[in-house]
Design a protein around this motif. Sequence first.
Motif, PDB file in Angstrom:
ATOM      1  N   GLN A 392       1.132  12.523 -29.118  1.00  0.00           N
ATOM      2  CA  GLN A 392       1.715  11.337 -28.494  1.00  0.00           C
ATOM      3  C   GLN A 392       3.139  11.621 -27.999  1.00  0.00           C
ATOM      4  OE1 GLN A 392       1.508   7.989 -31.097  1.00  0.00           O
ATOM      5  NE2 GLN A 392       2.223   6.545 -29.537  1.00  0.00           N
ATOM      6  N   MET A 396       4.611  11.382 -24.201  1.00  0.00           N
ATOM      7  CA  MET A 396       5.820  10.644 -23.834  1.00  0.00           C
ATOM      8  C   MET A 396       6.730  11.508 -22.967  1.00  0.00           C
ATOM      9  SD  MET A 396       6.758   8.702 -27.417  1.00  0.00           S
ATOM     10  CE  MET A 396       8.103   7.656 -26.851  1.00  0.00           C
ATOM     11  N   LEU A 397       6.817  12.793 -23.327  1.00  0.00           N
ATOM     12  CA  LEU A 397       7.689  13.688 -22.571  1.00  0.00           C
ATOM     13  C   LEU A 397       7.100  13.999 -21.192  1.00  0.00           C
ATOM     14  CD1 LEU A 397       8.849  16.081 -25.438  1.00  0.00           C
ATOM     15  CD2 LEU A 397      10.146  14.239 -24.348  1.00  0.00           C
ATOM     16  N   ALA A 400       7.752  10.979 -19.103  1.00  0.00           N
ATOM     17  CA  ALA A 400       9.185  10.907 -18.802  1.00  0.00           C
ATOM     18  C   ALA A 400       9.540  11.871 -17.679  1.00  0.00           C
ATOM     19  CB  ALA A 400      10.000  11.228 -20.047  1.00  0.00           C
TER      20      ALA A 400
ATOM     21  N   PRO B  93      15.789  12.153 -21.341  1.00  0.00           N
ATOM     22  CA  PRO B  93      15.741  11.373 -20.103  1.00  0.00           C
ATOM     23  C   PRO B  93      14.324  10.857 -19.862  1.00  0.00           C
ATOM     24  CG  PRO B  93      16.730  13.540 -19.732  1.00  0.00           C
ATOM     25  CD  PRO B  93      16.144  13.561 -21.102  1.00  0.00           C
ATOM     26  N   GLY B  94      14.211   9.653 -19.389  1.00  0.00           N
ATOM     27  CA  GLY B  94      12.891   9.129 -19.021  1.00  0.00           C
ATOM     28  C   GLY B  94      12.172   8.390 -20.144  1.00  0.00           C
TER      29      GLY B  94
END
Lengths: 431, 251
Positions: A392, A396-397, A400, B93-94
């Motif tokens: 997970q 998310m990364l 992003a 970031p993000g």
Amino acid sequence: MKALTAKIQAVEARVSDVDLPAGGKWVTEARKSAMARLRAMGLPARRDEYWKFTRPEELTKADATEAALLETDEKPVFCDIDRLRLVFVDGVLDTDISDAMAMDHIEIEPLAEAAAKDIHWVKDLYGALETSGQTPVERPLAALNTALAVQGVVLRVTGKVPRPVCLHYVRDKIGADAMVHHVVKVEDGADFTLLENGPAADRINKVLEVDVADGGAFHHIRTQGRDHERRAVSHIFARLGKESSFKSFTLTVNGALTRNECVIEMLGDDAHATISGACAGDGASGPFHQDDTVFITHDAVNCESRQVFKKVLRNGATGVFQGKILVKADAQKTDGYQISQGLLLDENSQFLAKPELEIYADDVACSHGSTVGAIDETALFYLTSRGIPHNQAQDMLVLAFLAQALEEIESVDIREDILNRLEAWVERHRR
Amino acid sequence: MLSIKNLQVKLEDEDKQILKGVDLEIGPGEVHAIMGPNGSGKSTMSYVLSGKGGYEVTAGEATLDGMDLLDMEPDARAAAGLFLAFQYPVEIPGVGNMTFLRTAVNSQRKARGEEELSAADFLKLVRAKAKSLKIDAEMLKRPVNVGFSGGEKKRNEILQMAMLEPKMCILDETDSGLDVDAMKLVSEGVNALRDGKRSFLVITHYQRLLDHIKPDVVHIMANGRMIKSGGPELALEVEHNGYADILAEVV
């Protein structure tokens, strides 16, 4: 010379038993001219510098490779956006299941109808922007399209259009080799959003010519269809007038082969262009090769251009970026920005980038950056140390990372819609 | 609570031993401080306990309430109740701070078989906790630690700790880079979490932090081992005389 001969022979192999489509005077001239140009330059071949990272054979050969239909009960993207929908089935416009082609401040006409007439406004644009975009780099597949496409729509925008027009490409059966050509003319001060979604065919060759007049604004958001085996080549040719704005975003997930070329000429002062894309490829579902090739010419004063491309690749997927900014001698005060980034989730995937700047003016600001890397282990540890499971946290990364490209989409609703698609992709492809 | 026995750790990629047999017992509700010269292995110990990659445990054990920490993934250690406040909180970031916090809280709840917090309940909770740490709503909306000042980053660590309600908190040089007021604020945040059951391990170079967060036990670490333990007065001794005397004593 030998190579060129082979490329020209390839044209003959492709078009020898194809007749130019019937049509009115203007379109016949445009098609003949395109065919002549194609015969002179030949089809792309592996040795061409412009096709160094992407093998063109699947796009140039006479018969398209079959592509299985994707089975999904997922609702199509943009279905919750209030839009005027035109449906192409296996590359053919189906007016019965499309919305009525009438809306304020826009004239919508099938290409076939416009082409049947001897005189039509579209004659000044059809194939004209494509022709202009052949210099300095040849784009033979676009000329092939101009010569042979009968499907498409022509849109003339005269004011602020209340709803986006959505070109929705669906597949009904295996075996479609589609060619679609759209022309958009955005008149002075007009404002218009074009959406495109769906895979269209086993193989599609698509051209979009866009002329944005002074003070006009054109927004374009497209998703290219998730059918794993589909192959696509698309060209956008845009010409921008004074103080005009052009923004195009593309989402590519899946697809065996995708080549997206975008050619923008900034001819009026103070114009703005953004071309951006997010791409997510997983070689485990089949071959994945996605190529963004961009060429922006600054030929006016004080124009701004942005290129933002993000690609997440895994399991042998390949991402390509070839982006060029050409600043002509009189294009002072140009602001050109270009970023392309690849995130590789394993060692089998690759991101190939060729950023180029060619600048002849002396008072310009141009920057470009290209990076390729793996998931940031420090960030991953930070997230997992807070209790977020590894998979997970990685998702998310990934999201992003792609978010930066999505930020280029102006409409919040559309951006959310695209984000939801990416979240679903990430979840489906979770390891 | 936390029990470390003869922990020996080397770098995964090179033949460099960093921890050479650490022993440490922290009971429920206790606050322990570790001081020591640079390079003594303090941060390494906190990373190894929380599961960061790049290290190889060559001997020894570390358990939290009897559970073998070293055998667990970092997220499982967190769900089991371990929390590390980073010396250098990571910018992501993000990823929105709020999304990050909520995902973390609910991941842990899920892992423990507890019901996940609803969006409304979470929001209410995070707002209350953020307020007491003087973290404004804008900071919660921003990407994780991106553009935060040093003090804001450390406050954000304490906010995470307050939201996650761990059993065992490790604070790795939480005072570094903080001005006097910020240190007070962060310390108050930590002290608010002291409830007689929750335990703390405070790694610091300076006695000053220990004026605010009062330790039960102070350990001196050097060259990969605990070389001396004592009461709070040990920290004062270090503050006045440096490590030279203590190191000499041991040798």
